[in-house]
Design a protein around this motif. Structure first.
Motif, PDB file in Angstrom:
ATOM      1  N   ALA A 134       0.847  -1.187   0.000  1.00 26.36           N
ATOM      2  CA  ALA A 134       0.000   0.000   0.000  1.00 26.36           C
ATOM      3  C   ALA A 134       0.882   1.236   0.000  1.00 26.36           C
ATOM      4  N   SER A 135       0.290   2.364  -0.387  1.00 26.82           N
ATOM      5  CA  SER A 135       0.985   3.645  -0.446  1.00 26.82           C
ATOM      6  C   SER A 135       0.408   4.588   0.606  1.00 26.82           C
ATOM      7  N   PHE A 136       1.301   5.386   1.207  1.00 30.45           N
ATOM      8  CA  PHE A 136       0.923   6.293   2.287  1.00 30.45           C
ATOM      9  C   PHE A 136       1.615   7.638   2.078  1.00 30.45           C
ATOM     10  N   VAL A 137       0.979   8.703   2.564  1.00 23.01           N
ATOM     11  CA  VAL A 137       1.573  10.036   2.485  1.00 23.01           C
ATOM     12  C   VAL A 137       1.719  10.598   3.890  1.00 23.01           C
ATOM     13  N   MET A 138       2.876  11.174   4.171  1.00 24.51           N
ATOM     14  CA  MET A 138       3.089  11.832   5.460  1.00 24.51           C
ATOM     15  C   MET A 138       2.668  13.295   5.353  1.00 24.51           C
ATOM     16  N   ALA A 139       2.018  13.787   6.387  1.00 29.41           N
ATOM     17  CA  ALA A 139       1.571  15.187   6.410  1.00 29.41           C
ATOM     18  C   ALA A 139       2.779  16.130   6.289  1.00 29.41           C
ATOM     19  N   PRO A 140       2.551  17.305   5.675  1.00 32.24           N
ATOM     20  CA  PRO A 140       1.301  17.794   5.069  1.00 32.24           C
ATOM     21  C   PRO A 140       1.034  17.102   3.729  1.00 32.24           C
ATOM     22  N   ILE A 141      -0.225  16.774   3.489  1.00 24.64           N
ATOM     23  CA  ILE A 141      -0.602  16.003   2.305  1.00 24.64           C
ATOM     24  C   ILE A 141      -1.211  16.922   1.259  1.00 24.64           C
ATOM     25  N   ALA A 142      -0.617  16.945   0.088  1.00 21.69           N
ATOM     26  CA  ALA A 142      -1.177  17.716  -1.017  1.00 21.69           C
ATOM     27  C   ALA A 142      -2.497  17.082  -1.448  1.00 21.69           C
ATOM     28  N   PRO A 143      -3.536  17.878  -1.701  1.00 20.53           N
ATOM     29  CA  PRO A 143      -4.841  17.311  -2.066  1.00 20.53           C
ATOM     30  C   PRO A 143      -4.778  16.347  -3.241  1.00 20.53           C
ATOM     31  N   ARG A 144      -3.958  16.666  -4.248  1.00 19.96           N
ATOM     32  CA  ARG A 144      -3.880  15.789  -5.424  1.00 19.96           C
ATOM     33  C   ARG A 144      -3.280  14.427  -5.062  1.00 19.96           C
ATOM     34  N   THR A 145      -2.295  14.419  -4.164  1.00 21.05           N
ATOM     35  CA  THR A 145      -1.676  13.167  -3.744  1.00 21.05           C
ATOM     36  C   THR A 145      -2.623  12.365  -2.860  1.00 21.05           C
ATOM     37  N   GLU A 146      -3.353  13.058  -2.007  1.00 20.31           N
ATOM     38  CA  GLU A 146      -4.346  12.383  -1.170  1.00 20.31           C
ATOM     39  C   GLU A 146      -5.406  11.698  -2.039  1.00 20.31           C
ATOM     40  N   LYS A 147      -5.836  12.376  -3.070  1.00 14.79           N
ATOM     41  CA  LYS A 147      -6.837  11.797  -3.980  1.00 14.79           C
ATOM     42  C   LYS A 147      -6.254  10.616  -4.743  1.00 14.79           C
ATOM     43  N   LEU A 148      -4.986  10.725  -5.148  1.00 16.83           N
ATOM     44  CA  LEU A 148      -4.339   9.623  -5.855  1.00 16.83           C
ATOM     45  C   LEU A 148      -4.313   8.374  -4.981  1.00 16.83           C
ATOM     46  N   CYS A 149      -3.960   8.531  -3.703  1.00 17.98           N
ATOM     47  CA  CYS A 149      -3.944   7.377  -2.797  1.00 17.98           C
ATOM     48  C   CYS A 149      -5.343   6.788  -2.619  1.00 17.98           C
ATOM     49  N   ARG A 150      -6.304   7.645  -2.434  1.00 13.35           N
ATOM     50  CA  ARG A 150      -7.680   7.173  -2.261  1.00 13.35           C
ATOM     51  C   ARG A 150      -8.149   6.417  -3.502  1.00 13.35           C
ATOM     52  N   ASP A 151      -7.838   6.956  -4.672  1.00 13.26           N
ATOM     53  CA  ASP A 151      -8.285   6.318  -5.906  1.00 13.26           C
ATOM     54  C   ASP A 151      -7.455   5.076  -6.238  1.00 13.26           C
ATOM     55  N   GLY A 152      -6.196   5.042  -5.788  1.00 17.35           N
ATOM     56  CA  GLY A 152      -5.404   3.838  -5.982  1.00 17.35           C
ATOM     57  C   GLY A 152      -6.011   2.652  -5.269  1.00 17.35           C
ATOM     58  N   LYS A 153      -6.493   2.901  -4.057  1.00 16.49           N
ATOM     59  CA  LYS A 153      -7.175   1.843  -3.308  1.00 16.49           C
ATOM     60  C   LYS A 153      -8.487   1.465  -3.982  1.00 16.49           C
ATOM     61  N   ARG A 154      -9.202   2.451  -4.478  1.00 15.05           N
ATOM     62  CA  ARG A 154     -10.453   2.166  -5.192  1.00 15.05           C
ATOM     63  C   ARG A 154     -10.188   1.336  -6.447  1.00 15.05           C
ATOM     64  N   ALA A 155      -9.097   1.622  -7.147  1.00 12.62           N
ATOM     65  CA  ALA A 155      -8.754   0.858  -8.350  1.00 12.62           C
ATOM     66  C   ALA A 155      -8.506  -0.603  -8.001  1.00 12.62           C
ATOM     67  N   MET A 156      -7.787  -0.844  -6.898  1.00 10.27           N
ATOM     68  CA  MET A 156      -7.545  -2.224  -6.476  1.00 10.27           C
ATOM     69  C   MET A 156      -8.868  -2.949  -6.198  1.00 10.27           C
ATOM     70  N   TRP A 157      -9.757  -2.301  -5.436  1.00  9.27           N
ATOM     71  CA  TRP A 157     -11.034  -2.948  -5.109  1.00  9.27           C
ATOM     72  C   TRP A 157     -11.901  -3.127  -6.349  1.00  9.27           C
ATOM     73  N   THR A 158     -11.799  -2.228  -7.292  1.00  9.30           N
ATOM     74  CA  THR A 158     -12.516  -2.406  -8.560  1.00  9.30           C
ATOM     75  C   THR A 158     -12.078  -3.695  -9.237  1.00  9.30           C
ATOM     76  N   GLY A 159     -10.772  -3.965  -9.217  1.00  8.59           N
ATOM     77  CA  GLY A 159     -10.272  -5.210  -9.798  1.00  8.59           C
ATOM     78  C   GLY A 159     -10.692  -6.429  -8.998  1.00  8.59           C
ATOM     79  N   ILE A 160     -10.549  -6.366  -7.671  1.00 11.78           N
ATOM     80  CA  ILE A 160     -10.911  -7.505  -6.825  1.00 11.78           C
ATOM     81  C   ILE A 160     -12.378  -7.871  -6.995  1.00 11.78           C
TER      82      ILE A 160
END
Length: 249
Positions: free
Chosen positions: A107-133
């Motif tokens: 899994a991928s993680f971001v340490m604060a402060p988190i840029a909104p675009r990077t936070e969204k990328l992480c959230r969507d990366g997890k969503r992409a995995m679950w879409t496949g599963i």
């Protein structure tokens, strides 16, 4: 590997739990100022406490217990003296073996402060995995996994790394079925077998399509350079859906 007995399934669940727990504890330990070697040492200690061994070390003589990739590194980053800083994007990949059974998670993680675009990328990366599963079911085509993830990426304006694939796992770290695309692959004709053990691990990116080597034999970088995240579970396909081996509370 195809699961044939309940004993095999229980052994897989045990190593899956260990990998998932190690990933969780390592992610909770990340803090600015620590080195990737120090983070890796935490993972090694947790694996040893559970009676497991690092799969990359056992199988490939990788120079670390876990793979830790930071920012521009996409995969297979070597733990070392790199110091983690606020805002860093950190990917942790944990694979291990116990009693002859293997599991793999990341899994991928971001340490604060988190840029909104990077936070969204992480959230969507997890969503992409679950879409496949969610496409996995015995008797269905493997191609549905990559097609669904590709549709998700396109709709949300991401790209996918197309030379880092999912893979079979169980009796070894990498085994058949090999090279399972997490992107649309018209040439994929294989069908999912009941009891088949494999990973689902898309690499979702803000613009990269490829992973290329660098100055050492292991670390891979995005091409073109762009932030990329990876999320991964080891699963068992059944006629009713999936058993997720590396998911922990």
């Amino acid at each position: 590997m195809v699961v044939e007995t309940d004993q095999e399934l229980q052994k897989l669940k045990e190593i899956g739990r260990i990998c998932g727990l190690t990933l969780k504890k390592m992610s909770e330990a990340i803090e600015p100022g620590m080195t990737t070697a120090e983070l890796d040492a935490i993972g090694r200690r947790l694996l040893e406490q559970e009676g497991a061994q690092s799969a990359p070390e056992e199988c490939y003589q990788f120079p670390g217990a876990t793979c830790i990739s930071v920012n521009e590194e996409v995969a297979h980053g070597i733990p070392g003296d790199r110091v983690l800083k606020p805002g860093d994007l950190v990917n942790i990949d944990v694979s291990a073996v116990k009693d002859g059974f293997f599991a793999d998670t990341g899994a991928s993680f971001v340490m604060a402060p988190i840029a909104p675009r990077t936070e969204k990328l992480c959230r969507d990366g997890k969503r992409a995995m679950w879409t496949g599963i969610n496409q996995v079911r015995a008797g269905q085509p493997y191609a549905k996994i990559g097609q669904a993830i590709g549709d998700f990426a396109r709709k949300n304006r991401y790209t996918l790394i197309q030379n880092l694939a999912s893979h079979g796992v169980g009796r070894s770290l990498h085994e058949e079925p090999s090279e399972l695309a997490t992107w649309p692959d018209p040439s994929e004709r294989r069908m999912i077998e009941n009891g088949q053990v494999f990973t689902v691990e898309p690499f979702l990116s803000l613009g990269a399509n490829w992973a290329e080597g660098g100055d050492d034999p292991w670390t891979l970088y995005s091409e073109p350079r762009a932030l990329t995240v990876q999320f991964e579970h080891t699963i068992v396909a059944t006629r009713a859906g999936v058993v997720i081996l590396t998911l922990v509370d």
